[in-house]
Motif scaffolding. Structure first.
Motif, mmCIF file in Angstrom:
data_model
loop_
_atom_site.group_PDB
_atom_site.id
_atom_site.type_symbol
_atom_site.label_atom_id
_atom_site.label_comp_id
_atom_site.label_asym_id
_atom_site.label_seq_id
_atom_site.Cartn_x
_atom_site.Cartn_y
_atom_site.Cartn_z
ATOM 1 N N GLU A 552 0.830 -1.207 0.000
ATOM 2 C CA GLU A 552 0.000 0.000 0.000
ATOM 3 C C GLU A 552 0.862 1.253 0.000
ATOM 4 O OE1 GLU A 552 -2.358 -0.527 3.453
ATOM 5 O OE2 GLU A 552 -3.653 -2.081 2.557
ATOM 6 N N ALA A 556 0.855 4.084 -2.906
ATOM 7 C CA ALA A 556 0.596 5.489 -2.597
ATOM 8 C C ALA A 556 1.725 6.381 -3.106
ATOM 9 C CB ALA A 556 0.418 5.664 -1.092
ATOM 10 N N SER A 559 1.345 6.723 -6.806
ATOM 11 C CA SER A 559 0.216 7.591 -7.131
ATOM 12 C C SER A 559 0.583 9.051 -6.938
ATOM 13 C CB SER A 559 -0.987 7.221 -6.260
ATOM 14 O OG SER A 559 -2.074 8.074 -6.512
#
Length: 563
Positions: A552, A556, A559
């Motif tokens: 995760e 992130a 992104s």
């Protein structure tokens, strides 16, 4: 009296029976005794009736008092509900006296405990109930924040678990509470007998998923499991067993509750594994045995200032399990607290190993010991095959014997992968056999799925973690795979560092590890510093959560970079 269990056909369990030749051998050697689990437990409770047997921070009962309460509850549950012998009953209870009463009482009634944990949520309990065909649950209403009660009420209202028996709280629906059932059963007839070769208890393996892995434990083998552990640890009338983890987990039942009863030892239940609870009970109850202390708990004991003024001399057996204990921690326990560690390895599926009594420090520190039953069989097999590897080489730990299951309950897909054609359970653990001072012992080297596949290279996380722990500023380490678009996986090291220390950089840690002789391709390529590791319900570091966390984090980061 007719026997409802023997007359009622079993559902299609998918279980593979023990071979007749093995059954004949186990009974001929006295390992299986042809008696049911409740028969053995009640006989022991009656035999040791005058002994103080069950101790919690709230009660002190003799085994006679425990037996009376359990019998009353057994009679009450049959008289006060429409449950009938052979049905499974879910459990969501903590380490309180009512849990022991309910567990033994359900067995006496010919019902089958399903040993879930208080931490399981509505989805997990619902899936498990569906899987085993349960329509009843027993919950401790005041456990934690009351989540177990809310789960039971929601599943009751949805019709999933219409029979909800509540301890320490208000009734749900029309079902009487545990306390009321115990009164109702005062004059009820004796519950029926059970058949030894049928299912006694359902235990969970490694948590729950969309398809739960349920280890169905049979009467005779589960009795042998507990009796042989008591023999390995020399439990007796002078033994006082302190157990701090959830007692309804397989470890709690087969390392503490049942062995203590069968041996006439005292059982002390700690409300939690917090160091404050443990130190209070060590000081007040003077236990002789602490089975299955997770490594994280052992480290916290070392770090707690109260440990310096606590007298640990009563503890003859401080048994650490869950994962390998670093040698440095074993030596600190010995030198700072005077505790000689015994290591163990076990599973809900059966096989237990423990440091043999009187073993030297090389065995204590380098291995998890030897199997506890004379009929246990171990095979260290080549990865992906069944051929045995030479002593000293890494392979998969495979087990077979008089208390290792032959298959998961109603799980054909799992069973095809998890069991060899000749009945060995493939644990998924990497291990080595060692011959030390003429004794064959085993070390656990990690999990097969804990191998990081960096391109064509394989990195065994346990090996790297052991060397990282030599770093003077690192308290604990967990190496996990992080996704990589080119190599598939790279290694990320989660670290807990000493208070006040500066966390090592990737480059700095790499230089240190190279200096320790570690190959360059095994070096961690990212470091995450945390205050503590997420733990599973039985105190193991949850690498699953760490892998999810780093995935995760990377997603992130990507992104954010794309924006």
């Amino acid at each position: 009296m007719s026997n409802p269990i023997s007359e009622a056909p079993e559902v299609d369990t998918g279980l593979v029976p023990y071979p007749p030749a093995a059954v004949e051998r186990y009974r001929a050697e006295g390992l299986w005794r042809g008696r049911s689990l409740p028969h053995e437990l009640t006989a022991a409770l009656d035999r040791f009736a005058d002994r103080e047997g069950l101790i919690t921070p709230e009660i002190r009962w003799t085994y006679g008092e425990l037996l009376d309460r359990s019998r009353r509850f057994a009679a009450g549950i049959l008289a006060g509900t429409d449950l009938r012998p052979g049905e499974p009953v879910m459990f969501q209870m903590g380490n309180v006296a009512e849990t022991v009463v309910a567990y033994i009482g359900v067995l006496i009634a010919g019902l089958r405990p399903v040993c879930t944990l208080p931490q399981h949520g509505e989805r997990e309990i619902g899936l498990l109930a569906q899987h085993v065909g349960a329509r009843a649950t027993i919950v401790q209403a005041d456990h934690g924040s009351g989540e177990t009660y809310r789960v039971a009420r929601a599943l009751h209202d949805d019709g999933v678990l219409p029979v909800a028996i509540v301890a320490r709280g208000e009734a749900i629906g029309a079902t009487p509470t545990l306390e009321w059932l115990s009164l109702l059963g005062a004059d009820a007839p004796a519950p029926p007998a059970v058949v030894p070769d049928q299912i006694a208890v359902y235990q969970l393996s490694g948590g729950t998923t969309g398809l739960p892995k349920v280890a169905a434990r049979l009467h005779e083998e589960y009795v042998h499991n507990s009796r042989v552990w008591a023999e390995a640890l020399a439990y007796g009338g002078a033994t006082r067993v302190l157990y701090p983890l959830p007692m309804m987990h397989n470890a709690g039942i087969s390392l503490a509750v049942q062995p203590a009863i069968l041996a006439g030892a005292q059982l002390v239940l700690a409300p939690s594994a917090k160091t404050s609870d443990l130190l209070d009970l060590i000081a007040s109850e003077r236990p002789t045995s602490l089975p299955l202390v997770p490594p994280a708990v052992a480290v916290r004991l070392l770090e707690d200032p109260r440990s310096r003024v606590t007298d640990f001399t009563s503890i003859a057996d401080f048994v650490v399990g869950g994962q390998a204990l670093p040698q440095e921690v074993s030596e600190r326990l010995r030198d700072q607290l005077g505790i000689a560690v015994r290591q163990m390895f076990g599973m809900a599926e059966g096989m237990f190993l423990v440091t043999p009594a009187g073993a030297g420090e090389e065995i204590r520190h380098r291995s998890v010991g030897a199997p506890v039953s004379p009929a246990d069989e171990v095979r260290i097999a080549e990865i992906g095959g069944d051929d045995e590897v030479p002593v000293g080489e890494i392979g998969e730990f495979c087990a077979r014997g008089p208390y290792t299951i032959r298959g998961y309950y109603r799980a054909d897909r799992h069973n095809r992968d998890a069991f060899s054609a000749d009945g060995f359970y493939r644990t998924g653990d990497l291990a080595r056999a060692h011959v030390i001072d003429g004794t064959t012992v085993y070390s656990i080297e990690g999990r097969i799925k804990d191998v990081i596949n960096r391109g064509v290279e394989k990195i065994h996380a346990e090996e790297v973690e052991e060397i990282i722990l030599r770093h003077p500023d690192v308290v604990s380490a967990a190496l996990v795979a992080m996704p990589d678009p080119v190599l598939g996986e790279r290694a990320c090291a989660y670290l807990i560092v000493d208070e006040g220390a500066v966390a090592p950089t990737v480059a700095g840690l790499g230089e240190f590890l190279l200096g320790q002789g570690l190959a360059k391709y095994k070096l961690p390529e990212r470091i995450e510093v945390v205050r503590e590791f997420p733990l599973s319900n039985v105190g193991k570091v949850s690498k699953k959560h760490l892998r999810e966390r780093i995935a995760e984090t990377l997603a992130a980061d990507q992104s954010a970079a794309a924006r």
